[in-house]
Every structure is written in C-alpha cells, then in structure tokens.
Design an enzyme around this catalytic site. Sequence first.
Site, mmCIF file in Angstrom:
data_model
loop_
_atom_site.group_PDB
_atom_site.id
_atom_site.type_symbol
_atom_site.label_atom_id
_atom_site.label_comp_id
_atom_site.label_asym_id
_atom_site.label_seq_id
_atom_site.Cartn_x
_atom_site.Cartn_y
_atom_site.Cartn_z
ATOM 1 N N GLY A 1 0.780 -1.238 0.000
ATOM 2 C CA GLY A 1 0.000 0.000 0.000
ATOM 3 C C GLY A 1 0.806 1.280 0.000
ATOM 4 N N GLU B 1 4.303 -6.458 1.198
ATOM 5 C CA GLU B 1 3.876 -6.829 -0.151
ATOM 6 C C GLU B 1 3.440 -5.618 -0.985
ATOM 7 O OE1 GLU B 1 -0.417 -8.724 1.264
ATOM 8 O OE2 GLU B 1 1.296 -10.058 1.114
ATOM 9 N N PRO B 2 4.368 -4.700 -1.226
ATOM 10 C CA PRO B 2 4.011 -3.540 -2.053
ATOM 11 C C PRO B 2 3.884 -3.903 -3.534
ATOM 12 C CG PRO B 2 6.337 -3.457 -1.489
ATOM 13 C CD PRO B 2 5.769 -4.659 -0.793
ATOM 14 N N CYS C 1 -16.879 4.349 -26.502
ATOM 15 C CA CYS C 1 -18.241 4.880 -26.478
ATOM 16 C C CYS C 1 -18.815 4.922 -25.076
ATOM 17 C CB CYS C 1 -19.126 4.055 -27.392
ATOM 18 S SG CYS C 1 -18.849 4.495 -29.099
HETATM 19 C C1 LIG Z 1 -3.249 -5.175 -3.969
HETATM 20 C C2 LIG Z 1 -2.568 -5.826 -2.844
HETATM 21 C C3 LIG Z 1 -1.267 -5.462 -2.492
HETATM 22 C C4 LIG Z 1 -0.529 -4.346 -3.177
HETATM 23 O O1 LIG Z 1 -1.090 -3.110 -2.945
HETATM 24 P P1 LIG Z 1 -0.324 -1.781 -3.427
HETATM 25 O O2 LIG Z 1 -1.186 -0.672 -2.991
HETATM 26 O O3 LIG Z 1 -0.199 -1.868 -4.906
HETATM 27 O O4 LIG Z 1 0.994 -1.787 -2.746
HETATM 28 C C5 LIG Z 1 -0.660 -6.141 -1.465
HETATM 29 N N1 LIG Z 1 -1.291 -7.140 -0.809
HETATM 30 C C6 LIG Z 1 -2.542 -7.525 -1.118
HETATM 31 C C7 LIG Z 1 -3.170 -8.623 -0.370
HETATM 32 C C8 LIG Z 1 -3.227 -6.875 -2.136
HETATM 33 O O5 LIG Z 1 -4.471 -7.241 -2.439
#
Ligand SMILES: *Cc1c(COP(=O)(O)O)cnc(C)c1O
Length: 416
Positions: A227, A270-271, A343
């Site tokens: 995130g 987990e970015p 469209c």
């Molecule tokens: C989408 C998602 C992410 C990545 O989010 P970002 O905002 O792109 O960093 C990480 N973990 C999970 C579980 C997600 O669904």
Amino acid sequence: MDSYTQSVHFFGRSNPEELVRKYGSPLFVYNEDILRRQMKRVAGLLPNHRFTSNFSIKTNSNLTILRIANEEGLNADAMSPGEIFVLKKAGFLSERIFYVSNNVSEEEMQYAIDEGVIVSVDSLSQLEMFGRLNRGGRLSVRINPGVGAGHHDKVVTAGKKTKFGVAAQDIEKIHDVAAQYDLHIIGLNQHIGSLFMDYKPFLEACRNFLHYAEEFDELEFLDFGGGFGTPYHKLADEQEFDIESFKKELDALLTEWKQQTGRDVLFKTEPGRYIVAESGVILGQVHAVKENYGHKYVGTDIGMNVLIRPELYDSWHDVEVYRDGQPVTGGEREVYSVVGNICESGDIVAKDRELPVIKEKDIVAVLDAGAYGFSMSSNYNNRLRAAEVLITSSGEDILIRRRETLDDLLRCFPNS
Ligand SMILES: *Cc1c(COP(=O)(O)O)cnc(C)c1O
C-alpha cells in the site's frame, strides 16, 4: 524548461515520437532504472531483520518485469492461479510465491497446494476448505484488524466494512478449525489498503498485528501487506513516500517486539504500486481537438480500455505533451479534458487540466501508469491491448509485449 520525463531521461536514447512510430500507439513504456531503483528500496527495507519483500504482481505481471523482480531478489504475491503460473514461468521458485487467496474454489486452492506455494486463507470457511483438502498442512491466515487506510473506499482493504480477512475477534475460532484439521498456522498476513503517503496508520496497524501474532505459537512469518504510496501529483511537487523515515520507525517497532517477546520470525511486506507505478508511462496520440459547448476536449487513443484508474477511482494522473519528439512546456495554455476513443461519456483520462495548447498529432504521456495500468486494461469495444516497451538501463528500447492483433480477438471462439 524540462519536462518531468526529460529530467529523468525516461525515454533513454529514444523519444515519444520515435517510440510511437516504431511500436504504435497507445503504448506502455517502462524505464528499467526507475523500476530497479524502487525494487532495491523495498528489498532493502529491513536490513536488521530476517525480511523479504513480496512484489504484488496484480499491479503489473509483464514477464520481463517479473524476471527483473526475480533478479532483484524480490519474492512475489499471487492472487490467482494465473499469477502463480506466470510467476513460475518468470523463474520464481514455489517457496518464493505467496498465494493471497480470496473466495477461491476447491480447484484453485488445490492448484496452489499442488504447486507447493504457501497459501493465505481469507475466512474461516476457506480455512476449513484448506483443512479438508490438505489435512495437517501449513498455511497463513489473513487477519482483518478492523481498521484500514487508502486513497479511495474501493482500495481500503481492511476494516469493519470490507470483505477481507478473518476478523481479529475470531482468532479463537481460527485455533478451533486448525485443531480440527491438524493445521499449522505458520504465517499471519494483513493488507490494510492502498496508496497511503502517511505511514503512521500503517505502523499502528503493524503494532496491533504484532499483538495478534502473540496468540499463535507456530509462526514462521508475519506479512504486513503493501500500500505504500506513489506521488501522482509530481508535477505539482508532491513529495515521494518517505521510505527512509518509514524504514527507521518500522525497524524500531520490530526490534522492540522481538526484545519484548523473545520471538523472531521472517517479516514480509507486499508492495505493488510503489514498485512499478512510477516506472511506467502511457503514450497516446492526439487525433482530435474540439470544443463542445465551451468545454475543450483532446481526443486520444488512451481510452478506459487502456487505463481505467481515472474512471474506477477518480484517480489523478499527470499528463505531459510532446511534439516533434520534444516536450511542450512553455507557451500558451488551455484547459482541456483529455479523453479516449471509447463509447462512454465517462471515458476521461484527465479532466479539466491546464495544458499547453494541443494540436492534432501531438503525443500525450500519461505518467505513473506502471501499476494497475496494463494489468487492468481490457478489450472493451473490441480494442486491442497495447504493446509494452522497456527502456533498458543502457537507454535502448525493447519490445516486452507485442500489441494484440485482430486475430487475438477470435482466439477463444470454437468456430472462428
Ligand atoms: C493489492 C494488494 C497489495 C498491493 O497493494 P499496493 O497498494 O499496490 O501496494 C498487497 N497485498 C494484497 C493482499 C493486495 O491485495
């Protein structure tokens, strides 16, 4: 005056006009240096701990980009069997893939188990499903801490009103189901939302998450989610996500937790967006400039089939204009809406923007489109998905995904 893309040598030894001439339009262009820089930043987030950063590949699953992520030592998150499949093709070993499942069928769950990737389940009912399929197995559970964060309701992925995770108050029930199927809960994960520039709420969520972790004895890892934000308003000098300060505070929090509890686990984040958004630009061509009842429109080939974020989330993407290979930065300005060729009246990439006076055949560059750009693109209106090009570290341009052809539109029909 330099444009942003020029100031960072985004297009290497080429320029937007040459690229469009060579590969067609619209075109996704990625810059390898920016990509690797961001990957290194996240890979080096917690040098004082056992740590891996997982690239959330739903943001961008181009095979070349995945191979670069693999080279940079990132692990990866998958959200579907298709993502597991391409990750393996890109060279990721099973143990470096984390399947963050959400409401999946038994077949999908089984696929992930057979592939040997660690699965995270998203509800008590899916925990039971996992138990039925893989008694005695090892897995992770996604916890919903009851608070979330993000730039839009649609991307807040924790909190009392979202579909994700097992509510923290149900932790006892997790233990009950795990005991029933002899399951080993070796990981806990969370993901509270997407695109925050202020990391304080994220740190607070981590702090709570660490408390929940204390209720599990067999944990091998804790995954705090992604995130981290991208400065989409960079032309207005929006500052980057302050990863250095974030790094220090997260490090201190984890060090303190380890000391207080005497525990040590592998930490993960987990970015997705933070890694790829800024490395990608969409080039499109201006085919019409018009005025309707006092509103000026720039008609391009960047429709909502190419980039849906503005329509889906009201997202802002900065726009630059190129003419004859050079950025147009000075001169007279006008307020335009930059629109696509689909469209739908909502087909607007950039609404009411003050831009240099635009002419037909100019090229517009939509910035920060590397995340949730191509991966969310579609064949709506039977338009062909765009090509993708990488500007390598040596400044060359190479094709990393061909443009679709009309024949591709017929691929799935039995009697075409
Ligand atoms: C989408 C998602 C992410 C990545 O989010 P970002 O905002 O792109 O960093 C990480 N973990 C999970 C579980 C997600 O669904």
